[in-house]
Design an enzyme around this catalytic site. Structure first.
Site, mmCIF file in Angstrom:
data_model
loop_
_atom_site.group_PDB
_atom_site.id
_atom_site.type_symbol
_atom_site.label_atom_id
_atom_site.label_comp_id
_atom_site.label_asym_id
_atom_site.label_seq_id
_atom_site.Cartn_x
_atom_site.Cartn_y
_atom_site.Cartn_z
ATOM 1 N NE ARG A 1 28.916 -4.928 15.288
ATOM 2 C CZ ARG A 1 27.871 -4.136 15.003
ATOM 3 N NH1 ARG A 1 27.730 -2.980 15.622
ATOM 4 N NH2 ARG A 1 26.967 -4.519 14.131
ATOM 5 C CB SER B 119 30.033 -11.240 12.688
ATOM 6 O OG SER B 119 28.695 -11.262 12.243
ATOM 7 C CD GLU C 190 31.694 -8.125 14.737
ATOM 8 O OE1 GLU C 190 30.623 -8.367 15.309
ATOM 9 O OE2 GLU C 190 31.756 -7.696 13.566
#
Length: 299
Positions: A172, A221, A291
């Protein structure tokens, strides 16, 4: 927010004090001091070249993995619209994708052209620009596995093409230059049968529908999975399922999702996320990392 600088002329659309809540999935938050929707990549490059370097600039895609704070976003928010949402076949296994194209459009175009390996993009709420920046991934696939190169406009207005190797992808995360705005990317898959590709996309869609609160005002998320663990499991074990602050709630369906139950402020949502992080740390000793990107000024 006060304006103390001049903006360069544009061919696209510039809007002062533009509400951002309607443009993000949480449906909360303040306004952009300026919202710029460029006509094309050259319009964006010319604007950034002429813009005072001290003016902050951020990019907004579909607003899916984002909390816009209630005090709004100073400077310029760049939103890449229809001009950047095209997807075209380059060769038998490669697609040229505008940064504003959705994962659904990319995966569907790949299917129609018999290109496998991009099915996972269908499950990620967002656009190509965000996928490239954050190494978007789901269901066993990541952007690093399919990206050939990407076109970016640097903060000084230069338009450059960066090969995947220069992004130094990790989970990520990418090492895109500070202030760079992705305007396009080439994705490479492998030959496949459209029927099999569609079947895999259907499987992913069904799994996502069953496990995630897709019909709620959410941000996707919330926390990155820690090494060797699952964020949702740690949140659940810390007793946070259904936890609520103001109008913000930890989803009962998937505990790594926060939802706006109706009238949540961005402060409610962010405070809830921080409370979840505190409880997880106290229970398991694990530091969860956001995130979801949080931008703008707290009220």
């Amino acid at each position: 927010m006060s304006v103390c600088y001049a903006l360069p002329p544009v061919r696209g659309k510039l809007t002062h004090d533009a509400p951002l809540a309607p443009l993000v999935w949480f449906k909360s938050g303040g306004s952009a001091e300026w919202l710029f929707e460029p006509a094309d990549a050259k319009d964006l490059a010319d604007f950034l070249y002429a813009l005072d370097p001290s003016v902050p600039v951020m990019t907004l895609g579909l607003g899916s993995n984002l909390i816009v704070r209630d005090g709004g976003v100073p400077g310029v928010v760049v939103r890449l619209g229809k001009a950047f949402a095209k997807v075209a076949k380059v060769d038998d296994v490669t697609l040229d994708c505008g940064a504003g194209a959705s994962g659904i459009l990319v995966s569907s175009t790949a299917r129609d052209n018999g290109i496998a390996g991009m099915e996972f993009l269908r499950s990620i709420p967002g656009t190509v620009g965000g996928f490239v920046r954050m190494n978007g991934g789901a269901y066993g696939g990541e952007v690093k596995d399919i990206l050939v190169d990407c076109d970016v406009v640097l903060r000084n207005g230069d338009l450059v093409t960066l090969p995947v190797e220069q992004l130094h992808y990790s989970y990520r995360h990418s090492e895109l230059p500070e202030g760079a705005i992705v305007v396009g990317a080439r994705f490479r898959g492998k030959p496949g049968e459209p029927e099999a590709i569609q079947a895999e996309m259907d499987r992913i869609s069904a799994s996502r529908e069953a496990s995630q609160p897709l019909r709620s005002k959410t941000g996707g998320s919330t926390f990155k999975n820690p090494d060797g663990g699952k964020a949702w499991q740690l949140v659940d074990e810390a007793g946070c399922r259904g936890l609520q602050i103001g109008g913000a709630q930890v989803s009962e369906k998937h505990t790594n999702f926060l939802i706006n139950t109706g009238d949540a402020t961005s402060a409610d949502i962010e405070e809830l996320g921080e409370e979840v992080r505190r409880r997880v740390k106290a229970k398991s000793g694990v530091d969860l990392h956001w995130e979801i990107q949080r931008v703008g000024v707290k009220k």
